[in-house]
Design a protein around this motif. Structure first.
Motif, PDB file in Angstrom:
ATOM      1  N   LYS A  67      -4.688  17.511  -6.526  1.00 41.35           N
ATOM      2  CA  LYS A  67      -5.410  16.949  -7.672  1.00 41.35           C
ATOM      3  C   LYS A  67      -4.771  15.647  -8.141  1.00 41.35           C
ATOM      4  O   LYS A  67      -5.389  14.867  -8.837  1.00 41.35           O
ATOM      5  N   THR A  68      -3.519  15.454  -7.776  1.00 36.98           N
ATOM      6  CA  THR A  68      -2.819  14.205  -8.091  1.00 36.98           C
ATOM      7  C   THR A  68      -2.259  13.619  -6.801  1.00 36.98           C
ATOM      8  O   THR A  68      -2.136  14.309  -5.789  1.00 36.98           O
ATOM      9  N   SER A  69      -1.943  12.348  -6.861  1.00 39.71           N
ATOM     10  CA  SER A  69      -1.368  11.675  -5.702  1.00 39.71           C
ATOM     11  C   SER A  69      -0.244  10.772  -6.192  1.00 39.71           C
ATOM     12  O   SER A  69      -0.501   9.755  -6.845  1.00 39.71           O
ATOM     13  N   THR A  70       1.004  11.148  -5.920  1.00 39.59           N
ATOM     14  CA  THR A  70       2.142  10.366  -6.390  1.00 39.59           C
ATOM     15  C   THR A  70       2.833   9.698  -5.204  1.00 39.59           C
ATOM     16  O   THR A  70       3.261  10.369  -4.266  1.00 39.59           O
TER      17      THR A  70
ATOM     18  N   SER B  98       0.841  -1.195   0.000  1.00 37.10           N
ATOM     19  CA  SER B  98       0.000   0.000   0.000  1.00 37.10           C
ATOM     20  C   SER B  98       0.878   1.248   0.000  1.00 37.10           C
ATOM     21  O   SER B  98       2.068   1.185   0.275  1.00 37.10           O
ATOM     22  N   VAL B  99       0.256   2.371  -0.324  1.00 37.16           N
ATOM     23  CA  VAL B  99       0.962   3.649  -0.285  1.00 37.16           C
ATOM     24  C   VAL B  99       0.991   4.112   1.165  1.00 37.16           C
ATOM     25  O   VAL B  99      -0.046   4.235   1.811  1.00 37.16           O
ATOM     26  N   TYR B 100       2.177   4.325   1.693  1.00 36.51           N
ATOM     27  CA  TYR B 100       2.347   4.805   3.061  1.00 36.51           C
ATOM     28  C   TYR B 100       2.302   6.330   3.107  1.00 36.51           C
ATOM     29  O   TYR B 100       1.701   6.913   3.996  1.00 36.51           O
TER      30      TYR B 100
ATOM     31  N   GLN C  80       1.493  14.701   0.360  1.00 37.47           N
ATOM     32  CA  GLN C  80       1.371  14.746   1.822  1.00 37.47           C
ATOM     33  C   GLN C  80       2.624  15.355   2.439  1.00 37.47           C
ATOM     34  O   GLN C  80       2.538  16.187   3.333  1.00 37.47           O
ATOM     35  N   TRP C  81       3.788  14.911   1.986  1.00 39.10           N
ATOM     36  CA  TRP C  81       5.047  15.389   2.553  1.00 39.10           C
ATOM     37  C   TRP C  81       5.272  16.873   2.283  1.00 39.10           C
ATOM     38  O   TRP C  81       5.898  17.554   3.066  1.00 39.10           O
ATOM     39  N   GLU C  82       4.735  17.339   1.150  1.00 38.06           N
ATOM     40  CA  GLU C  82       4.890  18.751   0.806  1.00 38.06           C
ATOM     41  C   GLU C  82       3.782  19.608   1.422  1.00 38.06           C
ATOM     42  O   GLU C  82       3.777  20.819   1.270  1.00 38.06           O
ATOM     43  N   GLY C  83       2.818  18.962   2.116  1.00 36.88           N
ATOM     44  CA  GLY C  83       1.745  19.686   2.786  1.00 36.88           C
ATOM     45  C   GLY C  83       0.748  20.337   1.849  1.00 36.88           C
ATOM     46  O   GLY C  83       0.160  21.366   2.172  1.00 36.88           O
TER      47      GLY C  83
END
Length: 74
Positions: free
Chosen positions: A42-45, A27-29, A34-37
């Motif tokens: 609109k995207t999730s890498t 899974s994506v942890y 998220q890390w950049e706040g």
């Protein structure tokens, strides 16, 4: 010198495992967003993936500790 043959298989979520061994979950942890706040991205890498599986998944991810290497002089 001994020869090592790679019998690796692709490891993926939901792959078949021997009965009684833990199932494979990937899974994506955390994502870069998220890390950049970034709020409401609109995207999730994916930045970091979480891997959960037993050491005997596929062939053996710890195969070298399960074998004796015998060196024969030529």
């Amino acid at each position: 010198m001994g020869e090592i043959i790679d019998l690796s298989q692709e490891i993926y979520s939901g792959m078949p495992v021997f009965n009684g061994l833990p199932k494979v979950h990937i899974s994506v942890y955390a994502t870069h967003e998220q890390w950049e706040g970034i709020p409401n991205p609109k995207t999730s890498t994916p930045s970091v993936k979480k891997l959960e599986f037993g050491e005997h998944t596929g062939t053996h991810v710890d195969a070298l500790s399960h074998m004796g290497i015998k060196y024969v002089e030529s």
